[in-house]
Motif scaffolding. Structure first.
Motif, PDB file in Angstrom:
ATOM      1  N   TRP A   1       2.902   6.247  -2.638  1.00 43.26           N
ATOM      2  CA  TRP A   1       3.945   7.210  -3.011  1.00 43.26           C
ATOM      3  C   TRP A   1       4.265   7.177  -4.499  1.00 43.26           C
ATOM      4  N   THR A   2       3.960   6.075  -5.156  1.00 43.62           N
ATOM      5  CA  THR A   2       4.037   6.054  -6.616  1.00 43.62           C
ATOM      6  C   THR A   2       2.987   6.994  -7.197  1.00 43.62           C
ATOM      7  N   TYR A   3       1.817   7.017  -6.577  1.00 37.31           N
ATOM      8  CA  TYR A   3       0.769   7.961  -6.978  1.00 37.31           C
ATOM      9  C   TYR A   3       1.250   9.396  -6.794  1.00 37.31           C
ATOM     10  N   VAL A   4       1.844   9.690  -5.642  1.00 39.08           N
ATOM     11  CA  VAL A   4       2.378  11.037  -5.409  1.00 39.08           C
ATOM     12  C   VAL A   4       3.385  11.408  -6.497  1.00 39.08           C
ATOM     13  N   LYS A   5       4.301  10.510  -6.781  1.00 41.28           N
ATOM     14  CA  LYS A   5       5.338  10.788  -7.778  1.00 41.28           C
ATOM     15  C   LYS A   5       4.730  11.078  -9.143  1.00 41.28           C
ATOM     16  N   SER A   6       3.633  10.389  -9.461  1.00 42.21           N
ATOM     17  CA  SER A   6       3.005  10.575 -10.775  1.00 42.21           C
ATOM     18  C   SER A   6       2.415  11.971 -10.946  1.00 42.21           C
ATOM     19  N   LEU A   7       2.206  12.694  -9.848  1.00 40.21           N
ATOM     20  CA  LEU A   7       1.589  14.015  -9.891  1.00 40.21           C
ATOM     21  C   LEU A   7       2.602  15.156  -9.899  1.00 40.21           C
ATOM     22  N   LEU A   8       3.870  14.854  -9.682  1.00 36.25           N
ATOM     23  CA  LEU A   8       4.844  15.893  -9.364  1.00 36.25           C
ATOM     24  C   LEU A   8       5.332  16.716 -10.545  1.00 36.25           C
ATOM     25  N   SER A   9       5.150  16.265 -11.753  1.00 36.70           N
ATOM     26  CA  SER A   9       5.813  16.904 -12.895  1.00 36.70           C
ATOM     27  C   SER A   9       5.437  18.371 -13.057  1.00 36.70           C
ATOM     28  N   ASN A  10       4.197  18.720 -12.774  1.00 33.64           N
ATOM     29  CA  ASN A  10       3.759  20.106 -12.970  1.00 33.64           C
ATOM     30  C   ASN A  10       3.472  20.823 -11.653  1.00 33.64           C
ATOM     31  N   ALA A  11       3.912  20.248 -10.555  1.00 35.86           N
ATOM     32  CA  ALA A  11       3.588  20.808  -9.247  1.00 35.86           C
ATOM     33  C   ALA A  11       4.545  21.925  -8.869  1.00 35.86           C
ATOM     34  N   THR A  12       4.042  22.834  -8.059  1.00 32.57           N
ATOM     35  CA  THR A  12       4.862  23.880  -7.460  1.00 32.57           C
ATOM     36  C   THR A  12       4.466  23.991  -5.996  1.00 32.57           C
ATOM     37  N   GLY A  13       5.304  24.663  -5.202  1.00 36.26           N
ATOM     38  CA  GLY A  13       4.960  24.842  -3.800  1.00 36.26           C
ATOM     39  C   GLY A  13       6.174  24.706  -2.919  1.00 36.26           C
ATOM     40  N   SER A  14       6.075  25.236  -1.716  1.00 38.14           N
ATOM     41  CA  SER A  14       7.236  25.286  -0.826  1.00 38.14           C
ATOM     42  C   SER A  14       7.676  23.919  -0.340  1.00 38.14           C
ATOM     43  N   VAL A  15       6.740  22.961  -0.284  1.00 32.09           N
ATOM     44  CA  VAL A  15       7.101  21.641   0.239  1.00 32.09           C
ATOM     45  C   VAL A  15       7.598  20.697  -0.859  1.00 32.09           C
TER      46      VAL A  15
ATOM     47  N   GLN B   1      11.897  14.302  -2.540  1.00 29.01           N
ATOM     48  CA  GLN B   1      12.845  13.408  -1.892  1.00 29.01           C
ATOM     49  C   GLN B   1      12.130  12.194  -1.302  1.00 29.01           C
ATOM     50  N   LEU B   2      11.001  12.429  -0.667  1.00 26.91           N
ATOM     51  CA  LEU B   2      10.244  11.329  -0.058  1.00 26.91           C
ATOM     52  C   LEU B   2       9.664  10.404  -1.126  1.00 26.91           C
ATOM     53  N   ALA B   3       9.092  10.985  -2.165  1.00 27.35           N
ATOM     54  CA  ALA B   3       8.479  10.169  -3.214  1.00 27.35           C
ATOM     55  C   ALA B   3       9.519   9.313  -3.930  1.00 27.35           C
ATOM     56  N   GLU B   4      10.699   9.872  -4.136  1.00 28.89           N
ATOM     57  CA  GLU B   4      11.759   9.093  -4.766  1.00 28.89           C
ATOM     58  C   GLU B   4      12.183   7.937  -3.874  1.00 28.89           C
ATOM     59  N   ASN B   5      12.289   8.190  -2.591  1.00 26.39           N
ATOM     60  CA  ASN B   5      12.699   7.142  -1.651  1.00 26.39           C
ATOM     61  C   ASN B   5      11.685   6.014  -1.594  1.00 26.39           C
ATOM     62  N   TRP B   6      10.394   6.357  -1.623  1.00 23.52           N
ATOM     63  CA  TRP B   6       9.346   5.364  -1.416  1.00 23.52           C
ATOM     64  C   TRP B   6       8.704   4.861  -2.705  1.00 23.52           C
TER      65      TRP B   6
ATOM     66  N   VAL C   1       0.835  -1.200   0.000  1.00 27.48           N
ATOM     67  CA  VAL C   1       0.000   0.000   0.000  1.00 27.48           C
ATOM     68  C   VAL C   1       0.871   1.252   0.000  1.00 27.48           C
ATOM     69  N   TYR C   2       1.942   1.230   0.774  1.00 33.27           N
ATOM     70  CA  TYR C   2       2.819   2.397   0.864  1.00 33.27           C
ATOM     71  C   TYR C   2       3.498   2.679  -0.473  1.00 33.27           C
ATOM     72  N   LEU C   3       3.947   1.626  -1.132  1.00 34.79           N
ATOM     73  CA  LEU C   3       4.554   1.788  -2.448  1.00 34.79           C
ATOM     74  C   LEU C   3       3.562   2.395  -3.428  1.00 34.79           C
ATOM     75  N   ASP C   4       2.350   1.874  -3.460  1.00 30.17           N
ATOM     76  CA  ASP C   4       1.354   2.388  -4.392  1.00 30.17           C
ATOM     77  C   ASP C   4       0.993   3.840  -4.067  1.00 30.17           C
TER      78      ASP C   4
END
Length: 241
Positions: free
Chosen positions: A158-172, A178-183, A153-156
């Motif tokens: 954070w894989t979902y999070v990573k799939s959203l990152l390409s066009n994201a902006t924001g302070s965090v 870093q977290l999405a890459e690790n997980w 479940v954890y892999l799925d």
């Protein structure tokens, strides 16, 4: 050919959709860059409790359940399987200790609100209590299924999070990347696949008590995982007194 146990479990109809645990609003906010730094800090403080305290204890319980026997020859299938299980569990322990260091690094490097300011959430207590119960009172098979379910479940998620990152902006975003890459990295994918292979070699017969417990474990992990993601605004009431 029988359906592998993990395939059966992931195909089960569940009270809540699988996406409730793997595409939670917290994860969507993380992937789109809209997650408040305080909410990320709260989450990581809870995940650190899980990783630093509950997970090592859980693995320790599983190691005590490995049924080594002098009746098994050193080259017997039983001895090889038991040795493989020990290798996987000891590797998981080393990995989680590295992950505890990652939490400290993310807090420091990305200047997040201090983790120490947060109280332990009820969802965290529920999750760690269930890990302790399964580890202490369940069978080795129960524990391995629980471990695989958590990591799958954890892999799925954070894989979902990573799939959203390409066009994201924001302070965090630097911390989230870093977290999405690790997980979602290849090493973590391989670890989950190894666990899946072990679970599918446990010779659990459909309809048996162990099979029914496996279904219960899968459903319970989904409940715990969904609850573990904090909701927006929750951080306002979680400061330590």
């Amino acid at each position: 050919m029988p359906v592998p146990l993990t395939t059966h479990l992931t195909s089960l109809s569940t009270p809540r959709p699988y996406s409730a645990a793997t595409q939670h609003a917290f994860l969507t906010a993380a992937g789109t860059g809209t997650l408040p730094p305080a909410l990320l800090s709260l989450y990581l403080s809870q995940d650190r409790i899980y990783a630093a305290h509950a997970y090592p204890r859980f693995l320790g319980h599983l190691l005590t359940h490995v049924p080594f026997s002098s009746r098994h020859a050193l080259d017997s299938p039983e001895e090889r399987l038991h040795g493989e299980i020990v290798d996987v569990l000891s590797g998981a322990l080393q990995n989680v200790r590295r992950e505890v260091g990652l939490f400290a690094e993310v807090e420091r490097v990305h200047d997040l609100p201090p983790f120490a300011q947060w109280r332990e959430r009820k969802a965290t207590r529920d999750y760690t209590a269930e890990m302790a119960r399964v580890g202490a009172l369940g069978t080795l098979e129960d524990g391995l299924i629980f471990l695989w379910a958590m990591e799958r479940v954890y892999l799925d998620a954070w894989t979902y999070v990573k799939s959203l990152l390409s066009n994201a902006t924001g302070s965090v975003l630097p911390a989230i990347r870093q977290l999405a890459e690790n997980w979602s990295c290849s090493a973590f994918v391989e670890f989950v696949e190894v666990l899946e292979g072990l679970v599918n070699r446990l010779s659990i017969v459909p309809g048996s008590p162990a099979y029914l417990r496996a279904e219960e474990i899968w459903l319970r992990v989904l409940e715990l995982e969904e609850a573990f993601w904090p909701v927006g605004g929750e951080e306002m009431g979680m400061l330590s007194l």
